[in-house]
Design a protein around this motif. Structure first.
Motif, PDB file in Angstrom:
ATOM      1  N   VAL A  81       0.853  -1.199   0.000  1.00 61.33           N
ATOM      2  CA  VAL A  81       0.000   0.000   0.000  1.00 61.33           C
ATOM      3  C   VAL A  81       0.886   1.245   0.000  1.00 61.33           C
ATOM      4  O   VAL A  81       0.641   2.200  -0.750  1.00 61.33           O
ATOM      5  N   LYS A  82       1.936   1.202   0.807  1.00 64.37           N
ATOM      6  CA  LYS A  82       2.878   2.327   0.844  1.00 64.37           C
ATOM      7  C   LYS A  82       3.568   2.479  -0.517  1.00 64.37           C
ATOM      8  O   LYS A  82       3.759   3.598  -1.008  1.00 64.37           O
ATOM      9  N   ALA A  83       3.904   1.334  -1.139  1.00 63.96           N
ATOM     10  CA  ALA A  83       4.586   1.387  -2.436  1.00 63.96           C
ATOM     11  C   ALA A  83       3.668   1.970  -3.508  1.00 63.96           C
ATOM     12  O   ALA A  83       4.111   2.730  -4.380  1.00 63.96           O
ATOM     13  N   ALA A  84       2.377   1.640  -3.426  1.00 65.72           N
ATOM     14  CA  ALA A  84       1.430   2.132  -4.431  1.00 65.72           C
ATOM     15  C   ALA A  84       1.062   3.595  -4.209  1.00 65.72           C
ATOM     16  O   ALA A  84       0.648   4.288  -5.142  1.00 65.72           O
ATOM     17  N   HIS A  85       1.178   4.055  -2.941  1.00 63.58           N
ATOM     18  CA  HIS A  85       0.807   5.449  -2.603  1.00 63.58           C
ATOM     19  C   HIS A  85       1.927   6.040  -1.748  1.00 63.58           C
ATOM     20  O   HIS A  85       1.746   6.275  -0.547  1.00 63.58           O
ATOM     21  N   PRO A  86       3.102   6.295  -2.336  1.00 67.38           N
ATOM     22  CA  PRO A  86       4.275   6.684  -1.520  1.00 67.38           C
ATOM     23  C   PRO A  86       4.080   7.971  -0.719  1.00 67.38           C
ATOM     24  O   PRO A  86       4.822   8.217   0.232  1.00 67.38           O
ATOM     25  N   TRP A  87       3.098   8.782  -1.076  1.00 64.62           N
ATOM     26  CA  TRP A  87       2.890  10.055  -0.376  1.00 64.62           C
ATOM     27  C   TRP A  87       2.313   9.876   1.029  1.00 64.62           C
ATOM     28  O   TRP A  87       2.415  10.763   1.872  1.00 64.62           O
ATOM     29  N   VAL A  88       1.698   8.707   1.296  1.00 63.51           N
ATOM     30  CA  VAL A  88       1.067   8.542   2.608  1.00 63.51           C
ATOM     31  C   VAL A  88       2.156   8.273   3.648  1.00 63.51           C
ATOM     32  O   VAL A  88       3.140   7.582   3.368  1.00 63.51           O
ATOM     33  N   THR A  89       2.005   8.850   4.848  1.00 62.76           N
ATOM     34  CA  THR A  89       3.001   8.571   5.897  1.00 62.76           C
ATOM     35  C   THR A  89       2.682   7.208   6.521  1.00 62.76           C
ATOM     36  O   THR A  89       1.527   6.770   6.536  1.00 62.76           O
ATOM     37  N   TYR A  90       3.715   6.555   7.048  1.00 62.67           N
ATOM     38  CA  TYR A  90       3.483   5.279   7.728  1.00 62.67           C
ATOM     39  C   TYR A  90       2.533   5.465   8.916  1.00 62.67           C
ATOM     40  O   TYR A  90       1.683   4.628   9.187  1.00 62.67           O
ATOM     41  N   SER A  91       2.696   6.567   9.622  1.00 57.84           N
ATOM     42  CA  SER A  91       1.866   6.764  10.818  1.00 57.84           C
ATOM     43  C   SER A  91       0.397   6.924  10.441  1.00 57.84           C
ATOM     44  O   SER A  91      -0.490   6.411  11.139  1.00 57.84           O
ATOM     45  N   ASP A  92       0.116   7.591   9.321  1.00 62.98           N
ATOM     46  CA  ASP A  92      -1.274   7.651   8.844  1.00 62.98           C
ATOM     47  C   ASP A  92      -1.724   6.284   8.319  1.00 62.98           C
ATOM     48  O   ASP A  92      -2.855   5.853   8.581  1.00 62.98           O
ATOM     49  N   LEU A  93      -0.844   5.609   7.593  1.00 61.02           N
ATOM     50  CA  LEU A  93      -1.219   4.319   7.010  1.00 61.02           C
ATOM     51  C   LEU A  93      -1.558   3.295   8.086  1.00 61.02           C
ATOM     52  O   LEU A  93      -2.572   2.600   8.007  1.00 61.02           O
ATOM     53  N   TRP A  94      -0.703   3.197   9.106  1.00 64.09           N
ATOM     54  CA  TRP A  94      -0.940   2.191  10.150  1.00 64.09           C
ATOM     55  C   TRP A  94      -2.228   2.471  10.924  1.00 64.09           C
ATOM     56  O   TRP A  94      -2.989   1.551  11.233  1.00 64.09           O
ATOM     57  N   THR A  95      -2.462   3.736  11.247  1.00 64.00           N
ATOM     58  CA  THR A  95      -3.669   4.042  12.026  1.00 64.00           C
ATOM     59  C   THR A  95      -4.915   3.876  11.154  1.00 64.00           C
ATOM     60  O   THR A  95      -5.916   3.309  11.600  1.00 64.00           O
ATOM     61  N   LEU A  96      -4.834   4.325   9.905  1.00 64.88           N
ATOM     62  CA  LEU A  96      -5.997   4.176   9.015  1.00 64.88           C
ATOM     63  C   LEU A  96      -6.286   2.692   8.766  1.00 64.88           C
ATOM     64  O   LEU A  96      -7.456   2.278   8.748  1.00 64.88           O
ATOM     65  N   ALA A  97      -5.234   1.877   8.597  1.00 66.21           N
ATOM     66  CA  ALA A  97      -5.440   0.452   8.331  1.00 66.21           C
ATOM     67  C   ALA A  97      -6.213  -0.198   9.475  1.00 66.21           C
ATOM     68  O   ALA A  97      -7.115  -1.019   9.244  1.00 66.21           O
ATOM     69  N   GLY A  98      -5.897   0.153  10.709  1.00 66.32           N
ATOM     70  CA  GLY A  98      -6.622  -0.403  11.853  1.00 66.32           C
ATOM     71  C   GLY A  98      -8.094  -0.026  11.797  1.00 66.32           C
ATOM     72  O   GLY A  98      -8.975  -0.867  12.021  1.00 66.32           O
ATOM     73  N   CYS A  99      -8.372   1.232  11.463  1.00 68.03           N
ATOM     74  CA  CYS A  99      -9.771   1.703  11.410  1.00 68.03           C
ATOM     75  C   CYS A  99     -10.529   1.025  10.263  1.00 68.03           C
ATOM     76  O   CYS A  99     -11.674   0.586  10.444  1.00 68.03           O
ATOM     77  N   VAL A 100      -9.885   0.934   9.108  1.00 63.39           N
ATOM     78  CA  VAL A 100     -10.531   0.296   7.955  1.00 63.39           C
ATOM     79  C   VAL A 100     -10.824  -1.178   8.272  1.00 63.39           C
ATOM     80  O   VAL A 100     -11.895  -1.703   7.954  1.00 63.39           O
ATOM     81  N   ALA A 101      -9.859  -1.843   8.936  1.00 62.53           N
ATOM     82  CA  ALA A 101     -10.037  -3.257   9.271  1.00 62.53           C
ATOM     83  C   ALA A 101     -11.215  -3.443  10.230  1.00 62.53           C
ATOM     84  O   ALA A 101     -12.031  -4.358  10.055  1.00 62.53           O
ATOM     85  N   ILE A 102     -11.311  -2.584  11.234  1.00 63.66           N
ATOM     86  CA  ILE A 102     -12.424  -2.683  12.196  1.00 63.66           C
ATOM     87  C   ILE A 102     -13.755  -2.571  11.453  1.00 63.66           C
ATOM     88  O   ILE A 102     -14.672  -3.379  11.646  1.00 63.66           O
ATOM     89  N   GLU A 103     -13.855  -1.559  10.589  1.00 63.96           N
ATOM     90  CA  GLU A 103     -15.107  -1.347   9.849  1.00 63.96           C
ATOM     91  C   GLU A 103     -15.403  -2.535   8.945  1.00 63.96           C
ATOM     92  O   GLU A 103     -16.534  -3.020   8.875  1.00 63.96           O
ATOM     93  N   ALA A 104     -14.365  -3.032   8.248  1.00 62.72           N
ATOM     94  CA  ALA A 104     -14.571  -4.130   7.291  1.00 62.72           C
ATOM     95  C   ALA A 104     -14.975  -5.424   7.992  1.00 62.72           C
ATOM     96  O   ALA A 104     -15.647  -6.272   7.401  1.00 62.72           O
ATOM     97  N   MET A 105     -14.567  -5.580   9.252  1.00 63.72           N
ATOM     98  CA  MET A 105     -14.911  -6.801   9.989  1.00 63.72           C
ATOM     99  C   MET A 105     -16.253  -6.671  10.711  1.00 63.72           C
ATOM    100  O   MET A 105     -16.597  -7.504  11.538  1.00 63.72           O
ATOM    101  N   GLY A 106     -16.993  -5.597  10.408  1.00 66.13           N
ATOM    102  CA  GLY A 106     -18.336  -5.452  10.966  1.00 66.13           C
ATOM    103  C   GLY A 106     -18.407  -4.518  12.158  1.00 66.13           C
ATOM    104  O   GLY A 106     -19.456  -4.409  12.810  1.00 66.13           O
ATOM    105  N   GLY A 107     -17.311  -3.845  12.456  1.00 65.54           N
ATOM    106  CA  GLY A 107     -17.299  -2.932  13.597  1.00 65.54           C
ATOM    107  C   GLY A 107     -17.837  -1.559  13.224  1.00 65.54           C
ATOM    108  O   GLY A 107     -18.252  -1.329  12.079  1.00 65.54           O
ATOM    109  N   PRO A 108     -17.819  -0.646  14.197  1.00 66.53           N
ATOM    110  CA  PRO A 108     -18.343   0.700  13.937  1.00 66.53           C
ATOM    111  C   PRO A 108     -17.395   1.516  13.055  1.00 66.53           C
ATOM    112  O   PRO A 108     -16.215   1.195  12.943  1.00 66.53           O
ATOM    113  N   LYS A 109     -17.943   2.571  12.470  1.00 64.82           N
ATOM    114  CA  LYS A 109     -17.106   3.495  11.694  1.00 64.82           C
ATOM    115  C   LYS A 109     -16.286   4.322  12.676  1.00 64.82           C
ATOM    116  O   LYS A 109     -16.808   4.847  13.652  1.00 64.82           O
TER     117      LYS A 109
END
Ligand code: DDH
Length: 286
Positions: A81-109
């Motif tokens: 994901v970082k390679a495909a979108h090099p502009w994103v910071t790791y700190s944003d990517l890691w935190t966003l990935a956790g949120c996206v995963a929660i939502e995708a697994m049926g959790g709240p937004k």
């Protein structure tokens, strides 16, 4: 046109990598949630150190903390994901990935905001030992989360993340999952915690955890000593009981607490722009 700032594109890339039939229970979602939480959970409110800014886990000092064992897998999963979108910071990517995963697994937004930096401020690096130790009890849990700025209700809501994923003997020493469907977000963790009977069990490696008294019926389900601690303290227990009965209340409180966790140490102006990212001094770039 540049896609810089297009976080929808990042969300999409994260969603595409979640299902991995060969990995654990078929999803990398749970370990991504743990990466997000551990990146932020080093925060100390008093000294304003630690937190997700800086993505310090890329470096041995933080990444090699035994509490972070296994999270290199999560970071490797996110590299494409970082390679495909090099502009994103790791700190944003890691935190966003956790949120996206929660939502995708049926959790709240989760209300996630961008703007973290990968610029590491040496004076803000957290010492090891700030993340909770599953072998400990009530005081430890309360101390660790109070240090971050959470109250009892938020601590219990956040603990409900143990609906997801599992323990690995080669990472933490503990073994097993908390619920039967560990890639489905729900309040099942609280239901099992309150409704099943748990007994201590020493694993072959000497680690003590809790297992369901009728192991034949519920093979592999487990609780950490810190999970059991939520039942033994009245300030925690009232929330455990509420969340076991009221899934909507759990979802709402979890969403707020997780969003707050992702923001620890991030200062924003009235427009939501991060103000403590561009002017860090004495740091270094990756
Ligand atoms: Fe946790 N957690 N956690 N946890 N956690 C483990 C796994 C996962 C503690 C210890 C462990 C939170 C709180 C605590 C997730 C999310 C969250 C494991 C197993 C241990 C040990 C690691 C392994 O062997 O791979 C302790 C102690 C606490 C505490 O509160 C005292 C919180 C607040 C969260 C959150 O996300 C808000 C997730 C998800 C996992 C599953 C990871 C996986 O690989 O699967």
């Amino acid at each position: 046109m540049s896609e810089r700032g297009n976080y929808e594109a990042i969300r999409k890339s994260i969603l595409e990598l979640l299902d991995q039939p060969e990995y654990d229970d078929g999803s990398v979602g749970p370990v991504l949630v743990r990466l997000a939480w551990h990146s932020a959970g080093t925060y100390d409110a008093e000294t304003d150190t630690g937190g997700s800014n800086g993505a310090g886990m890329r470096y041995e000092a933080e990444g090699g903390d035994p509490a972070n064992a296994g999270l290199q897998h999560a970071r490797v999963f996110l590299e494409p994901v970082k390679a495909a979108h090099p502009w994103v910071t790791y700190s944003d990517l890691w935190t966003l990935a956790g949120c996206v995963a929660i939502e995708a697994m049926g959790g709240p937004k989760i209300n996630w905001l961008p703007g973290r930096t990968d610029f590491v401020d040496d004076s803000k690096l957290p010492p090891r030992g700030r993340l909770p130790d599953g072998a400990k009890g009530v005081d430890h849990v309360r101390n660790v989360f109070t240090r971050m700025g959470f109250n009892d209700q938020e601590i219990v809501a956040l603990s409900g993340a143990h609906n997801l994923g599992r323990c690995h003997t080669d990472r933490s020493g503990f073994e097993g999952k908390w619920v039967h469907s560990p890639t489905r977000f729900s309040n099942q963790y609280f239901r099992l915690l309150t409704r099943l009977e748990w007994k201590p069990k020493k694993l072959n490696n000497g680690v003590l955890q809790f297992v369901h008294v009728d192991e034949d019926l519920d093979e592999g389900l487990m609780m950490l000593p810190t999970d059991m601690a939520l039942l033994s303290d009245p300030g925690f227990k009232e929330w455990v009981l509420l969340y076991a009965d009221d899934k909507a209340a759990f979802y709402a409180d979890f969403a707020n607490a997780f969003a707050k966790l992702m923001e620890l140490g991030i200062q924003r102006d009235a427009q939501g722009k991060v103000v403590n990212s561009d002017n860090l001094k004495g740091g270094y770039h990756s």
